[in-house]
Design an enzyme around this catalytic site. Structure first.
Site, PDB file in Angstrom:
ATOM      1  N   GLY A   1       7.189   2.672   3.434  1.00 20.24           N
ATOM      2  CA  GLY A   1       8.356   3.012   2.611  1.00 20.24           C
ATOM      3  C   GLY A   1       8.185   2.687   1.132  1.00 20.24           C
TER       4      GLY A   1
ATOM      5  N   ASP B   1      14.468   5.182   5.083  1.00 22.90           N
ATOM      6  CA  ASP B   1      13.669   4.378   4.153  1.00 22.90           C
ATOM      7  C   ASP B   1      14.499   3.938   2.947  1.00 22.90           C
ATOM      8  OD1 ASP B   1      11.790   5.349   5.934  1.00 22.90           O
ATOM      9  OD2 ASP B   1      10.273   5.737   4.418  1.00 22.90           O
TER      10      ASP B   1
ATOM     11  N   SER C   1       7.435   4.681  -1.387  1.00 24.56           N
ATOM     12  CA  SER C   1       8.071   5.633  -2.323  1.00 24.56           C
ATOM     13  C   SER C   1       9.581   5.407  -2.352  1.00 24.56           C
ATOM     14  CB  SER C   1       7.724   7.080  -1.975  1.00 24.56           C
ATOM     15  OG  SER C   1       8.074   7.374  -0.653  1.00 24.56           O
TER      16      SER C   1
ATOM     17  N   ALA D   1      11.026   2.480  -1.895  1.00 26.19           N
ATOM     18  CA  ALA D   1      11.247   1.236  -2.648  1.00 26.19           C
ATOM     19  C   ALA D   1      11.133   1.487  -4.148  1.00 26.19           C
ATOM     20  CB  ALA D   1      10.259   0.157  -2.187  1.00 26.19           C
TER      21      ALA D   1
ATOM     22  N   ALA E   1       1.286   4.696   3.367  1.00 25.93           N
ATOM     23  CA  ALA E   1       0.842   3.929   4.539  1.00 25.93           C
ATOM     24  C   ALA E   1       1.958   3.753   5.554  1.00 25.93           C
ATOM     25  CB  ALA E   1       0.307   2.574   4.099  1.00 25.93           C
TER      26      ALA E   1
ATOM     27  N   PRO F   1       0.837  -1.206   0.000  1.00 24.32           N
ATOM     28  CA  PRO F   1       0.000   0.000   0.000  1.00 24.32           C
ATOM     29  C   PRO F   1       0.874   1.261   0.000  1.00 24.32           C
ATOM     30  CG  PRO F   1      -0.043  -1.084   2.157  1.00 24.32           C
ATOM     31  CD  PRO F   1       0.704  -1.993   1.231  1.00 24.32           C
TER      32      PRO F   1
END
Ligand code: MEV
Length: 289
Positions: free
Chosen positions: A77, A123, A79, A81, A74, A71
């Protein structure tokens, strides 16, 4: 054409405090996001500002296909990835010879640019390297992986990371004598958590405290409170929000035999819940379809 995938992440401890240089502990988790990049001189404009910024940074153009079961917005992380997988696939497709450290550094720069403000390297670094990572100011330390049993509960209340980061900055400015010591305490909890990684009861208790402190700095949400309470009542060692808060996801530390029960309790409390565990691989090349 090149396809690479990168994992999401959860914060075990320390979100928001890491933005102020305090220690934070994050773990890469499944599911992974897959990104395929193909050379293209006149591609259609990218739908994601992160993807667009990746091409701008690397000075090339290409078409991109993103496949995600994670998702977005949420706290997991996604964005980061997408950014890490896009950079790695582009690096491969255009033979740019960047190594993983360079990918992590560029990905962090991109997150900062797109989020127009403060973004810790957590992240992007965790998604690039995988496993368990301690972030402390400019330092990043990879911690030997440990197999924690985690259940993620998604409140399905979407949030904006940059807005939540901004909110904490405003609170800190308005009330420094109250908020700064709480951020210090969150940092101390991270270090204490690091010492208790093999003691689930203790670790769970520290997660509960971390959740309460995040609530105190204003990043809680009624939907998160509901899920955290439901997970604890269903036998979790501890539970806390993960990521920026204000909605998004929470995590529960589960006894090995209690994951299904906790997942059911979270679903019954209105969440979309799933069991997850550590992803040690970080960003990696996938076979082209
Ligand atoms: C977001 O996943 C975590 C925050 O600490 C922001 C950051 O570390 O960049 C809220």
């Amino acid at each position: 054409m090149a396809t690479w995938s990168a994992p999401g992440k959860v914060f075990l401890f320390g979100e928001h405090a890491v933005v102020y240089g305090k220690p934070g502990l994050a773990m890469a988790i499944k599911p992974r996001i897959h990104v395929t990049v193909r050379r293209h001189r006149h591609p259609a404009p990218a739908k994601s500002p992160y993807v667009e910024q990746c091409f701008r940074e690397l000075g090339v153009t290409g078409s991109v296909y993103v496949m995600s079961q994670m998702p977005s917005s949420a706290g997991l992380g996604s964005s980061a990835a997408v950014t890490v997988a896009t950079l790695s696939a582009t690096n491969d497709e255009f033979r740019l010879e960047l190594d993983r450290e360079e990918i992590a550094t560029i990905a962090h720069r991109i997150e900062q640019a797109v989020q127009k403000g403060r973004a810790s390297p957590t992240d992007t670094y965790v998604s690039t390297m995988g496993g368990l990572v301690l972030i402390m100011g400019e330092a990043r330390r990879r911690i030997p992986p440990t197999n924690l049993s985690l259940v993620v509960g998604n409140t399905q209340v979407s949030h904006s990371t940059s807005r939540m980061v901004e909110l904490v900055a405003e609170e800190r400015q308005r009330c420094p004598d109250v908020i700064s010591p709480i951020l210090d305490a969150i940092g101390a909890l991270t270090l204490e958590g690091l010492r208790k990684l093999d003691e689930p009861k203790e670790l769970g208790r520290l997660m509960d405290v971390n959740h309460a402190l995040l609530d105190a700095i204003g990043v809680g949400h009624p939907s998160l409170t509901k899920l955290v309470i439901a997970a604890r009542a269903a036998g979790a060692f501890g539970a806390k929000l993960t990521g920026a808060g204000g909605g998004g996801c929470m995590i529960a530390l589960a006894p090995r035999t209690g994951k299904t029960r906790i997942t059911g309790a979270l679903d019954a409390a209105g969440a979309k819940a799933f069991i997850t565990t550590i992803d040690t691989a970080g960003v990696r090349k996938e076979h082209d379809a």
